[in-house]
Motif scaffolding. Structure first.
Motif, PDB file in Angstrom:
ATOM      1  N   ALA A  57      57.388  35.519  22.686  1.00 33.43           N
ATOM      2  CA  ALA A  57      58.645  35.315  22.677  1.00 33.43           C
ATOM      3  C   ALA A  57      59.122  36.709  23.024  1.00 33.43           C
ATOM      4  O   ALA A  57      58.285  37.656  23.390  1.00 33.43           O
ATOM      5  CB  ALA A  57      58.928  35.095  21.186  1.00 33.43           C
ATOM      6  N   ALA A  58      60.487  36.846  23.143  1.00 32.55           N
ATOM      7  CA  ALA A  58      61.048  38.220  23.846  1.00 32.55           C
ATOM      8  C   ALA A  58      60.846  39.380  22.886  1.00 32.55           C
ATOM      9  O   ALA A  58      60.642  40.484  23.490  1.00 32.55           O
ATOM     10  CB  ALA A  58      62.709  37.977  23.879  1.00 32.55           C
ATOM     11  N   ASP A  59      60.517  39.012  21.671  1.00 33.25           N
ATOM     12  CA  ASP A  59      60.401  40.201  20.547  1.00 33.25           C
ATOM     13  C   ASP A  59      59.183  40.471  20.498  1.00 33.25           C
ATOM     14  O   ASP A  59      58.565  41.512  19.968  1.00 33.25           O
ATOM     15  CB  ASP A  59      61.152  39.752  19.169  1.00 33.25           C
ATOM     16  N   GLY A  60      58.083  39.798  21.257  1.00 30.95           N
ATOM     17  CA  GLY A  60      56.539  39.878  21.073  1.00 30.95           C
ATOM     18  C   GLY A  60      55.847  39.070  20.185  1.00 30.95           C
ATOM     19  O   GLY A  60      54.499  39.047  20.328  1.00 30.95           O
ATOM     20  N   GLU A  61      56.545  38.304  19.364  1.00 32.73           N
ATOM     21  CA  GLU A  61      56.004  37.239  18.558  1.00 32.73           C
ATOM     22  C   GLU A  61      55.318  36.471  19.413  1.00 32.73           C
ATOM     23  O   GLU A  61      55.599  35.963  20.275  1.00 32.73           O
ATOM     24  CB  GLU A  61      56.789  36.700  17.457  1.00 32.73           C
ATOM     25  N   SER A  62      54.128  36.202  18.937  1.00 33.69           N
ATOM     26  CA  SER A  62      53.343  34.972  19.865  1.00 33.69           C
ATOM     27  C   SER A  62      52.456  33.912  19.062  1.00 33.69           C
ATOM     28  O   SER A  62      52.135  34.199  18.046  1.00 33.69           O
ATOM     29  CB  SER A  62      52.234  35.898  20.736  1.00 33.69           C
ATOM     30  N   THR A  63      51.876  33.256  19.707  1.00 31.98           N
ATOM     31  CA  THR A  63      50.886  32.149  19.263  1.00 31.98           C
ATOM     32  C   THR A  63      50.136  31.729  20.049  1.00 31.98           C
ATOM     33  O   THR A  63      50.535  31.474  21.356  1.00 31.98           O
ATOM     34  CB  THR A  63      51.641  30.762  18.569  1.00 31.98           C
ATOM     35  N   ARG A  64      48.863  31.295  19.654  1.00 29.64           N
ATOM     36  CA  ARG A  64      47.604  30.888  20.706  1.00 29.64           C
ATOM     37  C   ARG A  64      47.126  29.359  19.997  1.00 29.64           C
ATOM     38  O   ARG A  64      46.746  29.586  18.995  1.00 29.64           O
ATOM     39  CB  ARG A  64      46.659  31.990  21.005  1.00 29.64           C
ATOM     40  N   ARG A  65      46.986  28.566  20.955  1.00 32.00           N
ATOM     41  CA  ARG A  65      46.346  27.319  20.647  1.00 32.00           C
ATOM     42  C   ARG A  65      45.588  26.959  21.662  1.00 32.00           C
ATOM     43  O   ARG A  65      45.660  26.839  23.077  1.00 32.00           O
ATOM     44  CB  ARG A  65      47.409  26.326  20.163  1.00 32.00           C
ATOM     45  N   GLY A  66      44.528  26.368  21.218  1.00 33.52           N
ATOM     46  CA  GLY A  66      43.443  25.820  22.245  1.00 33.52           C
ATOM     47  C   GLY A  66      44.143  24.387  22.680  1.00 33.52           C
ATOM     48  O   GLY A  66      44.672  23.489  22.165  1.00 33.52           O
ATOM     49  N   LEU A  67      43.734  24.068  24.101  1.00 36.76           N
ATOM     50  CA  LEU A  67      44.158  22.736  24.821  1.00 36.76           C
ATOM     51  C   LEU A  67      43.093  21.967  25.350  1.00 36.76           C
ATOM     52  O   LEU A  67      41.748  22.427  25.740  1.00 36.76           O
ATOM     53  CB  LEU A  67      45.056  23.299  25.712  1.00 36.76           C
ATOM     54  N   PRO A  68      43.329  20.756  25.619  1.00 39.80           N
ATOM     55  CA  PRO A  68      42.357  20.097  26.095  1.00 39.80           C
ATOM     56  C   PRO A  68      41.849  20.282  27.511  1.00 39.80           C
ATOM     57  O   PRO A  68      40.735  20.109  28.282  1.00 39.80           O
ATOM     58  CB  PRO A  68      42.687  18.413  25.782  1.00 39.80           C
ATOM     59  N   SER A  69      42.853  21.022  28.370  1.00 38.34           N
ATOM     60  CA  SER A  69      42.740  21.091  29.637  1.00 38.34           C
ATOM     61  C   SER A  69      43.820  22.307  30.013  1.00 38.34           C
ATOM     62  O   SER A  69      44.960  22.372  29.501  1.00 38.34           O
ATOM     63  CB  SER A  69      42.850  20.097  30.654  1.00 38.34           C
ATOM     64  N   ALA A  70      43.439  23.085  30.976  1.00 39.06           N
ATOM     65  CA  ALA A  70      44.345  24.288  31.235  1.00 39.06           C
ATOM     66  C   ALA A  70      45.641  23.401  32.028  1.00 39.06           C
ATOM     67  O   ALA A  70      46.883  24.093  32.033  1.00 39.06           O
ATOM     68  CB  ALA A  70      43.698  25.104  32.420  1.00 39.06           C
ATOM     69  N   GLU A  71      45.323  22.397  32.828  1.00 43.14           N
ATOM     70  CA  GLU A  71      46.529  21.787  33.518  1.00 43.14           C
ATOM     71  C   GLU A  71      47.561  21.292  32.560  1.00 43.14           C
ATOM     72  O   GLU A  71      48.798  21.425  32.598  1.00 43.14           O
ATOM     73  CB  GLU A  71      45.934  20.510  34.278  1.00 43.14           C
ATOM     74  N   TYR A  72      47.097  20.718  31.197  1.00 45.89           N
ATOM     75  CA  TYR A  72      48.267  20.453  30.222  1.00 45.89           C
ATOM     76  C   TYR A  72      48.879  21.711  29.910  1.00 45.89           C
ATOM     77  O   TYR A  72      50.212  21.353  29.619  1.00 45.89           O
ATOM     78  CB  TYR A  72      47.389  20.077  28.939  1.00 45.89           C
ATOM     79  N   GLY A  73      48.453  22.799  30.020  1.00 45.23           N
ATOM     80  CA  GLY A  73      49.231  23.982  29.584  1.00 45.23           C
ATOM     81  C   GLY A  73      50.233  24.339  30.550  1.00 45.23           C
ATOM     82  O   GLY A  73      51.461  24.666  30.148  1.00 45.23           O
ATOM     83  N   TYR A  74      50.020  24.253  31.813  1.00 47.76           N
ATOM     84  CA  TYR A  74      51.043  24.277  33.010  1.00 47.76           C
ATOM     85  C   TYR A  74      52.117  23.244  32.670  1.00 47.76           C
ATOM     86  O   TYR A  74      53.087  23.394  32.910  1.00 47.76           O
ATOM     87  CB  TYR A  74      50.420  24.301  34.322  1.00 47.76           C
ATOM     88  N   HIS A  75      51.434  21.997  32.497  1.00 46.42           N
ATOM     89  CA  HIS A  75      52.535  20.730  32.232  1.00 46.42           C
ATOM     90  C   HIS A  75      53.575  21.020  31.198  1.00 46.42           C
ATOM     91  O   HIS A  75      54.686  20.814  31.417  1.00 46.42           O
ATOM     92  CB  HIS A  75      51.778  19.576  32.050  1.00 46.42           C
ATOM     93  N   PHE A  76      53.000  21.742  30.089  1.00 46.92           N
ATOM     94  CA  PHE A  76      53.657  21.906  28.747  1.00 46.92           C
ATOM     95  C   PHE A  76      54.852  22.950  29.284  1.00 46.92           C
ATOM     96  O   PHE A  76      56.075  22.892  28.708  1.00 46.92           O
ATOM     97  CB  PHE A  76      52.858  22.467  27.607  1.00 46.92           C
ATOM     98  N   ALA A  77      54.509  24.071  29.878  1.00 47.86           N
ATOM     99  CA  ALA A  77      55.394  25.159  30.164  1.00 47.86           C
ATOM    100  C   ALA A  77      56.541  24.591  31.182  1.00 47.86           C
ATOM    101  O   ALA A  77      57.837  24.818  30.932  1.00 47.86           O
ATOM    102  CB  ALA A  77      54.668  26.223  30.946  1.00 47.86           C
ATOM    103  N   ASP A  78      56.077  23.838  32.152  1.00 49.78           N
ATOM    104  CA  ASP A  78      57.152  23.006  33.004  1.00 49.78           C
ATOM    105  C   ASP A  78      58.018  22.123  32.327  1.00 49.78           C
ATOM    106  O   ASP A  78      59.472  21.964  32.596  1.00 49.78           O
ATOM    107  CB  ASP A  78      56.281  22.198  34.204  1.00 49.78           C
ATOM    108  N   GLU A  79      57.455  21.356  31.403  1.00 53.52           N
ATOM    109  CA  GLU A  79      58.280  20.532  30.796  1.00 53.52           C
ATOM    110  C   GLU A  79      59.278  21.165  29.671  1.00 53.52           C
ATOM    111  O   GLU A  79      60.499  20.577  29.614  1.00 53.52           O
ATOM    112  CB  GLU A  79      57.104  19.752  29.736  1.00 53.52           C
ATOM    113  N   HIS A  80      59.175  22.331  29.320  1.00 53.60           N
ATOM    114  CA  HIS A  80      59.975  23.018  28.484  1.00 53.60           C
ATOM    115  C   HIS A  80      60.623  24.139  29.135  1.00 53.60           C
ATOM    116  O   HIS A  80      61.419  24.678  28.555  1.00 53.60           O
ATOM    117  CB  HIS A  80      59.251  23.737  27.274  1.00 53.60           C
TER     118      HIS A  80
END
Length: 113
Positions: A57-80
């Motif tokens: 986030a803009a203030d530096g708060e963060s969260t990290r989670r495992g995914l089934p594929s890196a492509e899904y991570g790009y898709h999630f960001a694009d979707e949002h």
């Protein structure tokens, strides 16, 4: 990229999206919708770790989670509609480290040290 390659990639992303547990998808979506200025870093898989996504986030708060594929991570960001970076190319933001240090300092102050 040819037409068949594009269709194959879309099928892979759709398959990965089905593998994402609802709780994980809800956690990531909640983080994006409740924080200001969120950006995503997709971390490629290694021999020890699965692919993952880091949301900051803009203030530096963060969260990290495992995914089934890196492509899904790009898709999630694009979707949002959030900026997305490859963690192997773009370094993590300084504000994330500063947020973590400030949280540790606040915890020490609360303990009375």
């Amino acid at each position: 990229m040819g037409w068949f390659s594009r269709k194959k990639k879309q099928a892979e992303v759709a398959r990965a999206a089905k593998q994402v547990p609802d709780a994980l998808r809800d956690h990531l979506s909640h983080f994006v919708t409740t924080r200001r200025g969120v950006e995503a870093w997709v971390e490629q898989p290694t021999s020890f770790n699965p692919p993952s996504i880091l949301l900051v986030a803009a203030d530096g708060e963060s969260t990290r989670r495992g995914l089934p594929s890196a492509e899904y991570g790009y898709h999630f960001a694009d979707e949002h509609g959030i900026p997305c970076y490859d963690a192997g190319v773009v370094p993590y933001p300084k504000r994330m480290r500063e947020y973590g240090l400030e949280a540790k300092r606040a915890a020490r102050r609360a303990e009375g040290r």
